[in-house]
Design a protein around this motif. Structure first.
Motif, mmCIF file in Angstrom:
data_model
loop_
_atom_site.group_PDB
_atom_site.id
_atom_site.type_symbol
_atom_site.label_atom_id
_atom_site.label_comp_id
_atom_site.label_asym_id
_atom_site.label_seq_id
_atom_site.Cartn_x
_atom_site.Cartn_y
_atom_site.Cartn_z
ATOM 1 N N ASN A 54 -33.239 30.268 37.268
ATOM 2 C CA ASN A 54 -34.671 31.147 38.066
ATOM 3 C C ASN A 54 -36.436 29.588 37.819
ATOM 4 O O ASN A 54 -37.349 30.126 37.211
ATOM 5 N N PRO A 55 -36.195 28.961 38.812
ATOM 6 C CA PRO A 55 -37.462 27.948 38.646
ATOM 7 C C PRO A 55 -38.837 28.281 39.211
ATOM 8 O O PRO A 55 -39.619 27.815 38.371
ATOM 9 N N MET A 56 -39.094 29.250 39.909
ATOM 10 C CA MET A 56 -40.152 29.634 40.432
ATOM 11 C C MET A 56 -40.552 30.719 39.332
ATOM 12 O O MET A 56 -42.421 30.909 39.074
ATOM 13 N N HIS A 70 -51.281 25.891 44.929
ATOM 14 C CA HIS A 70 -49.851 26.293 44.486
ATOM 15 C C HIS A 70 -49.445 26.591 45.514
ATOM 16 O O HIS A 70 -48.568 27.285 45.166
ATOM 17 N N CYS A 71 -49.547 25.854 46.286
ATOM 18 C CA CYS A 71 -48.180 26.373 47.975
ATOM 19 C C CYS A 71 -47.129 25.728 47.302
ATOM 20 O O CYS A 71 -45.865 25.662 48.174
ATOM 21 N N ASN A 72 -46.780 25.385 46.277
ATOM 22 C CA ASN A 72 -45.669 24.489 45.515
ATOM 23 C C ASN A 72 -44.482 23.388 45.775
ATOM 24 O O ASN A 72 -43.385 23.367 45.955
ATOM 25 N N ARG A 73 -45.209 23.138 47.622
ATOM 26 C CA ARG A 73 -44.506 21.864 48.236
ATOM 27 C C ARG A 73 -44.628 20.694 47.722
ATOM 28 O O ARG A 73 -43.991 19.822 48.102
ATOM 29 N N CYS A 74 -45.022 20.000 46.127
ATOM 30 C CA CYS A 74 -44.504 19.108 46.120
ATOM 31 C C CYS A 74 -43.683 19.481 44.959
ATOM 32 O O CYS A 74 -43.067 18.335 44.429
ATOM 33 N N MET A 75 -42.787 20.643 45.035
ATOM 34 C CA MET A 75 -42.095 20.764 43.802
ATOM 35 C C MET A 75 -40.452 19.971 44.425
ATOM 36 O O MET A 75 -39.223 19.235 44.259
ATOM 37 N N PRO A 76 -40.655 19.882 46.152
ATOM 38 C CA PRO A 76 -39.267 19.189 46.774
ATOM 39 C C PRO A 76 -39.603 18.077 46.601
ATOM 40 O O PRO A 76 -38.342 16.958 47.107
ATOM 41 N N GLY A 130 -46.422 31.177 42.759
ATOM 42 C CA GLY A 130 -46.966 31.230 44.376
ATOM 43 C C GLY A 130 -46.163 31.107 45.156
ATOM 44 O O GLY A 130 -45.375 31.977 44.334
ATOM 45 N N GLU A 131 -47.438 29.620 46.021
ATOM 46 C CA GLU A 131 -45.659 30.495 47.579
ATOM 47 C C GLU A 131 -44.424 29.934 47.162
ATOM 48 O O GLU A 131 -44.811 28.617 46.141
#
Length: 395
Positions: A260-262, A371-377, A267-268
């Motif tokens: 459960n990484p999120m 906090h769009c979390n598009r940094c994660m990928p 956030g998004e």
């Protein structure tokens, strides 16, 4: 008594930090050959020059099978010179440097690493489509010794702090979580039995380094999945570490990179971007109901781990680092008033590496991360804020 100033110098074990802010360990994606690169140094220099008190180099693996994938640093003689060069560069800014020392366990991609992953118990890996092996007694002895060797190498390289990774379903965390630890031996059963590996590693590292550096641990306020570490388990585990006297501070995290990484990020949920960054089998798997449920959605709120972290604060005397969506000066000041000793930041300083300087100078009161979390990928192509740096990093 007045709350401490978050921007004033503070002691962390034997180390003096210029302030109470910590750059949390977030994988940088800048070591394609498993070596320190100029790009990796620049990544940490940006936040160090930006005012952070302590920057943390992520995912320094203790063994080859302990990497989440092959493009990560395994600490040893071959990586010592680069690590020392990075420590020297950070020290020139006045910041301190930590190394996140870990073994990914079931979060490791055995196919990428070219060596099978190990965990508390056997399980299928959604990352490699292989079976993860149950760690043997010989594995656990070897891994403990590898933690010690890694600690000594980082001390030689000039690192100030060692952060032992005990969360996110990594190897140590897989022993702590009842749902992942199905062993029938002395490494399972009571919490004390499930915490045996964590305490063994912490004791071995502390015995090796003494008071040459600070030793911290990243632990979970809650894993966020059925069978994971609960808040009650986390507090009891933290109390064991405190009683052992091996740890200078605890960083309070949460969630599971495997289950459960999120829960950690909130956030998004960038499902499309994540799928695009994955190998084809994983990409196809993410289109199934099970795959879609992997990336759950949690609303972002400032300092979202604070309610659970306050329970830890009440139960412990150890210095604690509050983590989880800290973007504002008033949040930092509230953390100090709550009795936390440090604040750890990730996405906020990825978006604005100089945010700490801005907050301290009173130029801004809040960061601009959305906090769009598009940094994660982007961890697979050079971790960055894609809002301001859309193209992959050239390393």
């Amino acid at each position: 008594m007045a709350a401490p100033d978050v921007f004033a110098p503070v002691q962390l074990g034997p180390v003096t930090l210029r302030n109470r802010t910590v750059k949390a360990a977030t994988f940088e994606g800048r070591a394609p050959e498993g070596q320190v690169t100029d790009s990796l140094i620049d990544y940490h220099l940006a936040v160090a020059r930006g005012g952070i008190g302590l920057t943390t180099v992520a995912y320094l693996a203790v063994a080859p099978e302990g990497r989440t994938h092959r493009e990560q640093i395994v600490v040893g003689e071959h990586s010592l010179a680069g690590l020392a060069r990075m420590a020297d560069a950070i020290h020139e800014t006045g910041a301190a440097i930590a190394g996140q020392v870990g073994h990914a366990g079931p979060v490791a991609n055995g196919r990428s690493n070219g060596v099978k992953a190990i965990a508390a118990s056997p399980m299928p890996s959604p990352l490699s489509m292989q079976m993860v092996k149950s760690a043997t007694e010989a594995d656990l002895t070897r891994v403990t010794k590898a933690y010690v060797a890694t600690a000594r190498t980082l001390v030689r390289a000039g690192f100030d702090v060692l952060e032992l990774h005990m969360a996110h379903s990594y190897l140590i965390s897989s022993f702590l979580a009842p749902g992942l630890n199905r062993r029938k031996d002395s490494w399972n059963g009571s919490l004390e039995a499930r915490a045996r590996l964590a305490r063994q590693v912490a004791r071995a590292v502390r015995d090796e380094v003494g008071d040459e550096v600070a030793v911290t641990a990243k632990i979970s306020v809650s894993d966020g999945f059925k069978g994971g570490v609960t808040t009650a388990d986390g507090i009891a585990f933290a109390q064991l570490l405190e009683a052992d006297g091996t740890i200078d501070a605890l960083q309070l995290s949460g969630g599971s990179s495997l289950m459960n990484p999120m829960y950690l990020f909130r956030g998004e949920t960038p499902v499309k971007e994540f799928a695009a960054s994955m190998p084809l089998p994983v990409r196809l798997g993410m289109r199934t109901p099970v795959g879609r449920s992997f990336l759950k959605s949690y609303e972002f709120t400032e300092a979202y781990f604070r309610p659970k972290a306050l329970q830890f604060r009440e139960a412990l005397s150890l210095p604690l680092m509050l983590l989880g969506g800290i973007n504002r000066r008033d949040t930092m000041e509230q953390a100090m008033a709550d009795g936390f000793d440090f604040v750890a930041m990730g996405r906020a300083v990825l978006r604005e590496p100089d945010l700490v300087n801005q907050l301290q100078a009173g130029e801004v009161a809040t960061g601009i991360c959305i906090h769009c979390n598009r940094c994660m990928p982007t961890i697979y192509s050079g971790t960055r804020c894609p809002v301001i740096t859309p193209e992959p990093i050239q390393i």
